[in-house]
Design a protein around this motif. Sequence first.
Motif, PDB file in Angstrom:
ATOM      1  N   ILE A  52       0.849  -1.200   0.000  1.00  0.00           N
ATOM      2  CA  ILE A  52       0.000   0.000   0.000  1.00  0.00           C
ATOM      3  C   ILE A  52       0.879   1.243   0.000  1.00  0.00           C
ATOM      4  O   ILE A  52       1.830   1.352   0.773  1.00  0.00           O
ATOM      5  N   HIS A  53       0.578   2.161  -0.946  1.00  0.00           N
ATOM      6  CA  HIS A  53       1.368   3.392  -1.019  1.00  0.00           C
ATOM      7  C   HIS A  53       0.437   4.569  -1.261  1.00  0.00           C
ATOM      8  O   HIS A  53      -0.784   4.384  -1.430  1.00  0.00           O
ATOM      9  N   ALA A  54       1.016   5.736  -1.302  1.00  0.00           N
ATOM     10  CA  ALA A  54       0.201   6.950  -1.357  1.00  0.00           C
ATOM     11  C   ALA A  54      -0.816   6.934  -2.496  1.00  0.00           C
ATOM     12  O   ALA A  54      -1.905   7.480  -2.373  1.00  0.00           O
ATOM     13  N   GLY A  55      -0.487   6.266  -3.600  1.00  0.00           N
ATOM     14  CA  GLY A  55      -1.386   6.292  -4.744  1.00  0.00           C
ATOM     15  C   GLY A  55      -2.422   5.183  -4.738  1.00  0.00           C
ATOM     16  O   GLY A  55      -3.235   5.085  -5.647  1.00  0.00           O
ATOM     17  N   THR A  56      -2.415   4.324  -3.721  1.00  0.00           N
ATOM     18  CA  THR A  56      -3.347   3.201  -3.705  1.00  0.00           C
ATOM     19  C   THR A  56      -4.777   3.690  -3.560  1.00  0.00           C
ATOM     20  O   THR A  56      -5.052   4.569  -2.751  1.00  0.00           O
ATOM     21  N   ASP A  57      -5.667   3.087  -4.353  1.00  0.00           N
ATOM     22  CA  ASP A  57      -7.078   3.480  -4.286  1.00  0.00           C
ATOM     23  C   ASP A  57      -7.839   2.377  -3.551  1.00  0.00           C
ATOM     24  O   ASP A  57      -7.808   2.300  -2.338  1.00  0.00           O
ATOM     25  N   ALA A 118      -7.380   5.319   2.697  1.00  0.00           N
ATOM     26  CA  ALA A 118      -7.144   6.751   2.920  1.00  0.00           C
ATOM     27  C   ALA A 118      -5.986   6.877   3.909  1.00  0.00           C
ATOM     28  O   ALA A 118      -5.652   5.906   4.603  1.00  0.00           O
ATOM     29  N   PHE A 119      -5.388   8.041   3.927  1.00  0.00           N
ATOM     30  CA  PHE A 119      -4.244   8.216   4.839  1.00  0.00           C
ATOM     31  C   PHE A 119      -4.538   9.273   5.879  1.00  0.00           C
ATOM     32  O   PHE A 119      -5.029  10.359   5.569  1.00  0.00           O
ATOM     33  N   ASN A 121      -2.534  11.177   9.012  1.00  0.00           N
ATOM     34  CA  ASN A 121      -1.211  11.352   9.632  1.00  0.00           C
ATOM     35  C   ASN A 121      -0.215  10.340   9.080  1.00  0.00           C
ATOM     36  O   ASN A 121       0.539   9.717   9.827  1.00  0.00           O
ATOM     37  N   GLY A 122      -0.271  10.127   7.789  1.00  0.00           N
ATOM     38  CA  GLY A 122       0.685   9.221   7.170  1.00  0.00           C
ATOM     39  C   GLY A 122       0.360   7.748   7.376  1.00  0.00           C
ATOM     40  O   GLY A 122       1.069   6.873   6.888  1.00  0.00           O
ATOM     41  N   LYS A 123      -0.719   7.481   8.129  1.00  0.00           N
ATOM     42  CA  LYS A 123      -1.051   6.076   8.374  1.00  0.00           C
ATOM     43  C   LYS A 123      -2.204   5.627   7.481  1.00  0.00           C
ATOM     44  O   LYS A 123      -3.221   6.315   7.382  1.00  0.00           O
ATOM     45  N   ALA A 124      -2.039   4.448   6.866  1.00  0.00           N
ATOM     46  CA  ALA A 124      -3.075   3.947   5.964  1.00  0.00           C
ATOM     47  C   ALA A 124      -4.263   3.424   6.759  1.00  0.00           C
ATOM     48  O   ALA A 124      -4.099   2.817   7.819  1.00  0.00           O
TER      49      ALA A 124
END
Length: 697
Positions: A52-57, A118-119, A121-124
């Motif tokens: 999972i990364h910032a671009g994951t939907d 969704a993220f 505080n940087g946490k998924a």
Amino acid sequence: MLDSPIEYLKGVGPLKADLLKKELSIFTFSDLLEHFPNRHVDKTSISAITDIHAGTDFIQTAGIIDNIVILGEKRSKRLVAQLRDRTGTIELCWFQGIHWIEKNIHAGKLYLVFGKVAFFNGKAQITHPEIEPWVAETAEGKNFLEPVYPTTEKLKAKGLNGKQIGKLTMALIEMISPKDIPENLPNHILENLILLSRWEAYCFIHFPKNQLEYDKALYRLKFEEFFVAQVKLGLTRLRRHKHSKGAIFEKVGEYFNTFYTKYLPFELTGAQKRVLKEIRTDTGRGIQMNRLLQGDVGSGKTIVALLTMLLAADNGYQSCLMAPTEILATQHFLGLSELLKDMPVNIRLLTGNTKTAARREILSQLAEGSLHMVTGTHALIEDPVVFKNLGLSIIDEQHRFGVAQRAKLWAKAAIHPHVLVMTATPIPRTLAMTAYGDLDYSVMDELPPGRKPITTVHRNEMYRVKVMDFIRSEIDHGRQAYIIFPLIEESEKLDYENLMDGYEHVKAFFPEPKYWISMVHGRQPADIKETNMKRFVKGDTQIMVSTTVIEVGVNVPNASIMVIENAEKFGLSQLHQLRGRVGRGSDKSYCILLTGTKLNNDARERIKTMCSTNDGFKIAEKDLELRGPGDIEGTRQSGALNFKLANIISDKEILEKAKKEAEMLLSKDEELSSAENLILKNYLLHKKGKTVWSKIS
Ligand code: ADP
Ligand code: MG
């Protein structure tokens, strides 16, 4: 099989069946099959949490649940849990159904989870994930994309949300076989266009293995929709050609030739010549012409009409030219009379205002045949009007003139007269091909030479004084100006007051006796309207203040300025029509769009489009794009636009292809009797409701 009532499907009880009928009009198996998903979610693979990364939907993942806690109070109360796999952890969160989750989700157990990432505080985190206990079979993920269907609140409440409907569809597809969805397209089309079979298309539109498969299914079904519609329209046209009789205009004689060589005031444009040729072919072969002629404002449709009427006269037939308003009918009459003044052609004007004595004379001349041509308004289709031998009816500026009204004109002759419908309303090709697909269609896409493009600018109210100064300087150079006020309010009274305010305002800038103003609006008696209009046409007044009543057809070549007040309130095609009133003479012309300072996005788009192009077709396309085909007047009920999947705007290319294929097919086999085309014929014969075919054979 597919006709079975929906309650016969496993999983659909009487209650759900009732709701499906009421809410989604799903009555039968086939209705369900044609309830198409609006999207799919990808659960074909199970991702590692670390991926999972910032671009994951959306993501599907699996792991062990622990740390179930309830946090917050009242509205921020939520249940939070950790999902952990070998690679990392992600937070799951519920604001609703906390009680149920608490009871049914257990720490330390394995679960399959799907949802939108969704993220915070940087946490998924996944809020309200779909969650189910892990079982061995799910280890590989689903082997198809999961469909999500349009649904309603009521259905959701009864356990039929967008995904649950998919379970029903799945059950249905498992029950049926390819023979339930037989092919309806001829083989060579499938092969040439590399289309999926009909059965495959229905399976894959619901449950595709991947995006590509879905795209292919969608393409096939859209093509089928367009193609079937085009074949039907084509059959209607062919049927009319076959079963209708038309007057035969076989010769080009004295009237036409004399006018053409001696009195035609200009060289015809290429487009005018082409259209005349099309009309000659139409009228010479013994079947009734039904042609729609679209030509941008000022493209010169009137002269085409006149030449066609002369052609009718050469062959011993009378003709009529019908216009939507008194003003326009009169202008046509005056214009044509002037052109014909040295010719032995008898032409008269017949409207609601024609005086009794004149009317009596006209009617008797029409009946005995000494009147060659008549122009007029709807009065022409009224009962007492009888022609000796009407061979041609031309309807100006009224593409919405209905089939029923056209039929009234036909009823006036033993052999149906040829019908030419002329319009300056640009009709996008795609719409012409669908909504008006039963008419033959000509376009005049060329303006007479020497026209100067109209400069269109946008000004807000703050510039009103400057605009008026500009108008004054043009008028002082001998030009004339229109100032148009919109019909904006629901109430006629308010519109009227609005116009009067405007009039007073204009008058303050342009005082008598140096300047004279004509005013025309819908509340005036016809003769006042007429007089005011005439004063402007003759140049006795320099300014015409009016509502949109002058929209169509009016021709005052010396008018070089069009000011449109509250331009944001007008639709694109109307703006374009209004603008077409100027740019008709040799002077440089201007169109000034006055608006308020705040514009919504659509209005801004419209104004921008107007300022950037004079091309009626580009404007029509944009109009269709902004409003959608359903809103284009007169087409809503036509049924020609009721496509489930296909869209005449975004699927233009598929439409073009379908039209081409349909035409090719019908040109080779208009009875659809070849072995290969029989499946299509049978399909049309058996399709729900009556098809054109039943009328044909
Ligand atoms: P519309 O297509 O909007 O009805 P009209 O028939 O009123 O256009 O023509 C607009 C003007 O153009 C008229 O003044 C007409 O005389 C003139 N016109 C038409 N055809 C030609 C041509 N081939 N060359 C020059 N002027 C033309
Ligand atoms: Mg016209």
